[in-house]
Design an enzyme around this catalytic site. Structure first.
Site, PDB file in Angstrom:
ATOM      1  N   TYR A   1     -13.529  10.316  -3.960  1.00  0.00           N
ATOM      2  CA  TYR A   1     -13.875   9.167  -3.128  1.00  0.00           C
ATOM      3  C   TYR A   1     -12.933   9.066  -1.916  1.00  0.00           C
ATOM      4  O   TYR A   1     -13.383   8.914  -0.771  1.00  0.00           O
ATOM      5  CB  TYR A   1     -13.754   7.920  -3.997  1.00  0.00           C
TER       6      TYR A   1
ATOM      7  N   ASP B   1     -31.932  -0.852   0.559  1.00  0.00           N
ATOM      8  CA  ASP B   1     -31.167  -0.223  -0.522  1.00  0.00           C
ATOM      9  C   ASP B   1     -32.109   0.737  -1.229  1.00  0.00           C
ATOM     10  O   ASP B   1     -33.331   0.691  -1.025  1.00  0.00           O
ATOM     11  CB  ASP B   1     -30.653  -1.304  -1.509  1.00  0.00           C
ATOM     12  N   ILE B   2     -31.539   1.577  -2.092  1.00  0.00           N
ATOM     13  CA  ILE B   2     -32.352   2.512  -2.859  1.00  0.00           C
ATOM     14  C   ILE B   2     -32.981   1.816  -4.064  1.00  0.00           C
ATOM     15  O   ILE B   2     -33.843   2.360  -4.751  1.00  0.00           O
ATOM     16  CB  ILE B   2     -31.494   3.729  -3.282  1.00  0.00           C
ATOM     17  N   ARG B   3     -32.531   0.601  -4.344  1.00  0.00           N
ATOM     18  CA  ARG B   3     -33.055  -0.208  -5.459  1.00  0.00           C
ATOM     19  C   ARG B   3     -33.173  -1.651  -4.993  1.00  0.00           C
ATOM     20  O   ARG B   3     -32.595  -2.019  -3.967  1.00  0.00           O
ATOM     21  CB  ARG B   3     -32.101  -0.138  -6.646  1.00  0.00           C
TER      22      ARG B   3
ATOM     23  N   LYS C   1     -13.718   9.320   2.086  1.00  0.00           N
ATOM     24  CA  LYS C   1     -13.413   8.237   3.029  1.00  0.00           C
ATOM     25  C   LYS C   1     -12.507   8.747   4.156  1.00  0.00           C
ATOM     26  O   LYS C   1     -12.685   8.394   5.319  1.00  0.00           O
ATOM     27  CB  LYS C   1     -12.750   7.057   2.312  1.00  0.00           C
TER      28      LYS C   1
ATOM     29  N   ASP D   1     -33.567   5.339   1.286  1.00  0.00           N
ATOM     30  CA  ASP D   1     -32.527   6.264   0.839  1.00  0.00           C
ATOM     31  C   ASP D   1     -31.664   6.629   2.048  1.00  0.00           C
ATOM     32  O   ASP D   1     -32.142   7.267   2.992  1.00  0.00           O
ATOM     33  CB  ASP D   1     -33.182   7.519   0.237  1.00  0.00           C
TER      34      ASP D   1
ATOM     35  N   GLY E   1     -27.603  -0.309   1.780  1.00  0.00           N
ATOM     36  CA  GLY E   1     -26.774  -0.555   0.593  1.00  0.00           C
ATOM     37  C   GLY E   1     -26.563  -2.056   0.426  1.00  0.00           C
ATOM     38  O   GLY E   1     -25.512  -2.516  -0.031  1.00  0.00           O
TER      39      GLY E   1
ATOM     40  N   GLY F   1     -25.523  -4.162  -3.116  1.00  0.00           N
ATOM     41  CA  GLY F   1     -24.261  -3.981  -3.826  1.00  0.00           C
ATOM     42  C   GLY F   1     -23.355  -5.188  -3.727  1.00  0.00           C
ATOM     43  O   GLY F   1     -23.754  -6.258  -3.246  1.00  0.00           O
ATOM     44  N   GLN F   2     -22.108  -4.993  -4.189  1.00  0.00           N
ATOM     45  CA  GLN F   2     -21.155  -6.108  -4.257  1.00  0.00           C
ATOM     46  C   GLN F   2     -20.898  -6.698  -2.867  1.00  0.00           C
ATOM     47  O   GLN F   2     -20.911  -7.914  -2.703  1.00  0.00           O
ATOM     48  CB  GLN F   2     -19.822  -5.613  -4.873  1.00  0.00           C
TER      49      GLN F   2
HETATM   50  N1  NAD Z   1     -15.972  -3.211  -3.501  1.00  0.00           N
HETATM   51  C1  NAD Z   1     -14.766  -2.776  -3.167  1.00  0.00           C
HETATM   52  O1  NAD Z   1     -13.772  -3.203  -3.755  1.00  0.00           O
HETATM   53  C2  NAD Z   1     -14.605  -1.783  -2.045  1.00  0.00           C
HETATM   54  C3  NAD Z   1     -13.301  -1.438  -1.651  1.00  0.00           C
HETATM   55  C4  NAD Z   1     -13.140  -0.515  -0.627  1.00  0.00           C
HETATM   56  C5  NAD Z   1     -14.246   0.012   0.027  1.00  0.00           C
HETATM   57  N2  NAD Z   1     -15.511  -0.336  -0.375  1.00  0.00           N
HETATM   58  C6  NAD Z   1     -16.650   0.285   0.339  1.00  0.00           C
HETATM   59  O2  NAD Z   1     -17.577  -0.696   0.758  1.00  0.00           O
HETATM   60  C7  NAD Z   1     -18.913  -0.175   0.677  1.00  0.00           C
HETATM   61  C8  NAD Z   1     -19.775  -1.062  -0.209  1.00  0.00           C
HETATM   62  O3  NAD Z   1     -19.160  -1.152  -1.476  1.00  0.00           O
HETATM   63  P1  NAD Z   1     -19.738  -2.036  -2.667  1.00  0.00           P
HETATM   64  O4  NAD Z   1     -18.576  -2.453  -3.480  1.00  0.00           O
HETATM   65  O5  NAD Z   1     -20.662  -3.057  -2.158  1.00  0.00           O
HETATM   66  O6  NAD Z   1     -20.514  -0.908  -3.483  1.00  0.00           O
HETATM   67  P2  NAD Z   1     -21.693  -1.090  -4.560  1.00  0.00           P
HETATM   68  O7  NAD Z   1     -21.665   0.112  -5.433  1.00  0.00           O
HETATM   69  O8  NAD Z   1     -21.605  -2.438  -5.183  1.00  0.00           O
HETATM   70  O9  NAD Z   1     -22.976  -1.058  -3.623  1.00  0.00           O
HETATM   71  C9  NAD Z   1     -23.436   0.105  -3.019  1.00  0.00           C
HETATM   72  C10 NAD Z   1     -24.924  -0.031  -2.838  1.00  0.00           C
HETATM   73  O10 NAD Z   1     -25.423   1.191  -2.263  1.00  0.00           O
HETATM   74  C11 NAD Z   1     -26.669   1.482  -2.860  1.00  0.00           C
HETATM   75  N3  NAD Z   1     -26.979   2.908  -2.741  1.00  0.00           N
HETATM   76  C12 NAD Z   1     -26.551   3.938  -3.500  1.00  0.00           C
HETATM   77  N4  NAD Z   1     -27.098   5.081  -3.097  1.00  0.00           N
HETATM   78  C13 NAD Z   1     -27.915   4.773  -2.052  1.00  0.00           C
HETATM   79  C14 NAD Z   1     -28.751   5.531  -1.209  1.00  0.00           C
HETATM   80  N5  NAD Z   1     -28.883   6.872  -1.356  1.00  0.00           N
HETATM   81  N6  NAD Z   1     -29.446   4.894  -0.228  1.00  0.00           N
HETATM   82  C15 NAD Z   1     -29.321   3.532  -0.083  1.00  0.00           C
HETATM   83  N7  NAD Z   1     -28.542   2.782  -0.851  1.00  0.00           N
HETATM   84  C16 NAD Z   1     -27.839   3.386  -1.826  1.00  0.00           C
HETATM   85  C17 NAD Z   1     -26.522   1.054  -4.307  1.00  0.00           C
HETATM   86  O11 NAD Z   1     -27.786   0.847  -4.915  1.00  0.00           O
HETATM   87  C18 NAD Z   1     -25.685  -0.220  -4.160  1.00  0.00           C
HETATM   88  O12 NAD Z   1     -26.510  -1.360  -4.085  1.00  0.00           O
HETATM   89  C19 NAD Z   1     -18.763   1.259   0.174  1.00  0.00           C
HETATM   90  O13 NAD Z   1     -18.684   2.143   1.261  1.00  0.00           O
HETATM   91  C20 NAD Z   1     -17.429   1.226  -0.535  1.00  0.00           C
HETATM   92  O14 NAD Z   1     -16.851   2.499  -0.566  1.00  0.00           O
HETATM   93  C21 NAD Z   1     -15.706  -1.213  -1.399  1.00  0.00           C
END
Ligand code: NAD
Length: 313
Positions: free
Chosen positions: A143, A35-37, A147, A53, A9, A12-13
């Site tokens: 969600y 990542d998946i993308r 968690k 994945d 992953g 992502g952010q």
């Molecule tokens: N950003 C926040 O504010 C926040 C707050 C609390 C917890 N979190 C947790 O932190 C983690 C990361 O969050 P984030 O904000 O970076 O999320 P995000 O949605 O920005 O990134 C998630 C990434 O996972 C990838 N993904 C989705 N399905 C997938 C799969 N099947 N296989 C591989 N990759 C896959 C997506 O393409 C994406 O790039 C998550 O567990 C989220 O719950 C985030």
């Protein structure tokens, strides 16, 4: 030399910035992003990348064996707002990806796991102010349920199988390198983009909705510091409360107006208001502070200054 790390992953952010920071620290070749993308150009060019994945156990196992991975950071998940729209898909992704990684650790194919939880594990019956580490947890979102279940499984795998899994309950995260991925605190990033582009922002939460938040630099530092801590210091194997700052949309608008005096905010709460109302407004993170030395650095005004400077740059 640090043993190889896999980030799942990574586009992502959080994953994007975590990848950069770990590559900085341990060398690009030692940190495999997946990542998946595909991710941003900067991320794709910064070191090795695998399309993967997280719900496919043998695919994850193949990558782990191929690169002789030692530690996995599992960042793939469906976030709070999106998960309300696709409950079964969210459950499937959030739980199966975690089981895959925990089972690889149980089978001693990897030695350490980071998996993030969230303030979404709390619910409407949790004390809202200074929410304690151990308290009532009755999450009311898909969600949050995923968690909370994840936390229970992490603790179970640690106790039963000796899995070295570490976790924090991130608050809402504010960053400029990557857009947020469908959470309830996304407004706190969008607002800076709109402030610079349009001079105004329509907020999907009400003016006085106070939530725990954190600047991304603090979140990355907390994550790596927890993973670097000696195992015996990590007493909590479900997930640690982690706090940075707390504020309302109205306070955030005031902070932005110090840089953009004409900035205007309006409010049009949507389905995300109900999610936000079920979450704490501030968090007691004394266990993280005492046990592994956590301390946040960024407050709201420092965050605003950093966000506006970097997005403008
Ligand atoms: N950003 C926040 O504010 C926040 C707050 C609390 C917890 N979190 C947790 O932190 C983690 C990361 O969050 P984030 O904000 O970076 O999320 P995000 O949605 O920005 O990134 C998630 C990434 O996972 C990838 N993904 C989705 N399905 C997938 C799969 N099947 N296989 C591989 N990759 C896959 C997506 O393409 C994406 O790039 C998550 O567990 C989220 O719950 C985030």
């Amino acid at each position: 030399m640090h043993k190889p790390i896999l980030i799942i992953g990574a586009c992502g952010q959080i994953g994007t910035e975590l990848t950069f920071e770990l590559r900085n620290k341990y060398g690009a070749e030692n940190v495999i992003a997946s990542d998946i993308r595909e991710g941003s150009e900067a991320l794709m060019q910064s070191g090795p990348f695998e399309l993967l994945d997280a719900t496919d156990y043998s695919a994850v196992e193949d990558v782990v064996m191929h690169y002789e991975i030692d530690e996995v950071y599992l960042m793939a998940a469906m976030l709070s707002a999106t998960a309300e729209k696709f409950p079964m898909r969210a459950w499937n992704l959030n739980m199966n990806s975690l089981f895959n990684v925990l089972n690889l650790a149980k089978e001693k194919k990897i030695t350490k796991v980071f998996w993030p939880s969230s303030i979404a594990v709390f619910g409407p019956n949790t004390p809202k102010e200074d929410t304690p580490q151990n308290t009532i947890m009755e999450p009311s979102t898909v969600y949050g349920i995923s968690k909370q279940s994840g936390e229970r499984w992490c603790e179970y795998y640690h106790k039963k199988y000796g899995v070295d899994v570490r976790s924090v309950r991130y608050p809402g995260l504010i960053s400029w390198k990557t857009m947020p991925g469908g959470g309830t605190t996304d407004y706190a990033v969008e607002i800076y983009h709109d402030a610079l582009k349009k001079g105004s922002y329509e907020c999907f939460l009400s003016s006085d909705t106070e939530l725990p938040m954190m600047y991304m630099d603090d979140a990355i530092r907390a994550t790596i510091s927890l993973m670097d801590s000696p195992s015996e210091k990590i007493k909590v194997r479900s997930s640690y409360n982690l706090a940075g700052m707390n504020f309302t949309p109205k306070q955030m608008a005031k902070s932005i107006a110090k840089h953009i005096p004409d900035f205007e905010i309006s409010y049009a709460p949507d389905f995300r208001q109900e999610i936000a109302d079920s979450w704490p407004s501030s968090i007691d993170d004394s266990a993280a502070r005492k046990q592994w030395g956590w301390e946040p650095r960024f407050d709201l005004d420092q965050t605003s200054a950093e966000m506006l400077k970097n997005l403008n740059g």
